[in-house]
Motif scaffolding. Structure first.
Motif, PDB file in Angstrom:
ATOM      1  N   CYS A  22       0.891  -1.165   0.000  1.00 48.97           N
ATOM      2  CA  CYS A  22       0.000   0.000   0.000  1.00 48.97           C
ATOM      3  C   CYS A  22       0.928   1.213   0.000  1.00 48.97           C
ATOM      4  O   CYS A  22       1.568   1.511   1.016  1.00 48.97           O
ATOM      5  CB  CYS A  22      -0.892  -0.026   1.229  1.00 48.97           C
ATOM      6  N   THR A  23       0.984   1.893  -1.115  1.00 52.00           N
ATOM      7  CA  THR A  23       1.899   3.023  -1.252  1.00 52.00           C
ATOM      8  C   THR A  23       1.121   4.328  -1.249  1.00 52.00           C
ATOM      9  O   THR A  23       0.129   4.473  -1.970  1.00 52.00           O
ATOM     10  CB  THR A  23       2.722   2.893  -2.542  1.00 52.00           C
ATOM     11  N   TRP A  53       1.180   4.470  13.571  1.00 53.31           N
ATOM     12  CA  TRP A  53       1.971   5.400  12.767  1.00 53.31           C
ATOM     13  C   TRP A  53       3.467   5.118  12.828  1.00 53.31           C
ATOM     14  O   TRP A  53       4.183   5.276  11.847  1.00 53.31           O
ATOM     15  CB  TRP A  53       1.694   6.844  13.190  1.00 53.31           C
ATOM     16  N   SER A  54       3.951   4.661  13.984  1.00 54.35           N
ATOM     17  CA  SER A  54       5.388   4.413  14.133  1.00 54.35           C
ATOM     18  C   SER A  54       5.814   3.083  13.518  1.00 54.35           C
ATOM     19  O   SER A  54       6.993   2.852  13.288  1.00 54.35           O
ATOM     20  CB  SER A  54       5.763   4.423  15.603  1.00 54.35           C
ATOM     21  N   LYS A  72       5.623  -1.569   8.114  1.00 55.35           N
ATOM     22  CA  LYS A  72       5.537  -0.197   7.608  1.00 55.35           C
ATOM     23  C   LYS A  72       6.942   0.306   7.341  1.00 55.35           C
ATOM     24  O   LYS A  72       7.817   0.209   8.192  1.00 55.35           O
ATOM     25  CB  LYS A  72       4.831   0.667   8.666  1.00 55.35           C
ATOM     26  N   ASP A  73       7.151   0.831   6.155  1.00 48.33           N
ATOM     27  CA  ASP A  73       8.424   1.438   5.795  1.00 48.33           C
ATOM     28  C   ASP A  73       8.152   2.904   5.503  1.00 48.33           C
ATOM     29  O   ASP A  73       7.758   3.263   4.384  1.00 48.33           O
ATOM     30  CB  ASP A  73       9.025   0.716   4.585  1.00 48.33           C
ATOM     31  N   ASN A  77       7.277   5.220   2.236  1.00 50.61           N
ATOM     32  CA  ASN A  77       5.865   5.612   2.274  1.00 50.61           C
ATOM     33  C   ASN A  77       4.958   4.438   1.903  1.00 50.61           C
ATOM     34  O   ASN A  77       3.954   4.607   1.177  1.00 50.61           O
ATOM     35  CB  ASN A  77       5.585   6.802   1.358  1.00 50.61           C
ATOM     36  N   THR A  78       5.305   3.278   2.397  1.00 47.87           N
ATOM     37  CA  THR A  78       4.609   2.054   2.008  1.00 47.87           C
ATOM     38  C   THR A  78       4.328   1.180   3.221  1.00 47.87           C
ATOM     39  O   THR A  78       5.163   1.083   4.131  1.00 47.87           O
ATOM     40  CB  THR A  78       5.444   1.270   0.975  1.00 47.87           C
ATOM     41  N   VAL A  79       3.175   0.572   3.207  1.00 45.70           N
ATOM     42  CA  VAL A  79       2.782  -0.405   4.222  1.00 45.70           C
ATOM     43  C   VAL A  79       2.563  -1.738   3.517  1.00 45.70           C
ATOM     44  O   VAL A  79       2.009  -1.784   2.418  1.00 45.70           O
ATOM     45  CB  VAL A  79       1.506   0.051   4.943  1.00 45.70           C
TER      46      VAL A  79
END
Length: 124
Positions: A22-23, A53-54, A72-73, A77-79
């Motif tokens: 998910c970008t 969020w973290s 999450k990275d 900006n991607t999950v």
């Protein structure tokens, strides 16, 4: 405004694995919690999991707990939704959603932004 685009869906045999992405664009996802939901034909939308969020905290729906994990990275900006031990009943359209408040959790309508979804099909 945040635009979310899911990718990575496809056809996989039962017992296999698949990783969805998910970008986000338009804003950084580093301040958003991001949830994953799925919906199979003729069924209600189901909560799969959410990550804070973290990226340090996450929790999952009962039907996927122990098989799916979310990472999450923020630099990309991607999950990601990592799906293992897939079952035919995991077949659905998977979508992600972003929540600035961090309180949306399992409530799809409480999120601020939603992606269009990606199809996952698990063959028997």
């Amino acid at each position: 405004q945040v635009q979310l685009v899911e990718s990575g869906g496809g056809l996989v045999p039962a017992g296999g694995s698949l990783n969805l992405s998910c970008t986000g664009s338009g804003d950084t996802l580093s301040t958003y919690s991001v949830g994953w939901f799925r919906q199979a034909p003729g069924k209600e939308r189901e909560f799969a999991g959410v990550i804070g969020w973290s990226g340090r905290n996450s929790y999952y729906g009962d039907s996927v707990k122990g098989r799916f994990t979310i990472s999450k990275d923020n630099a990309k900006n991607t999950v990601y939704l990592h799906m293992n031990k897939l079952k035919p009943e995991d077949t659905a359209v998977y979508s992600c959603a972003a929540d600035l408040s961090g309180r949306a959790g399992r409530d799809y309508d409480a999120y601020d932004y939603w992606g269009q979804g990606t199809q996952v099909t698990v063959s028997p």
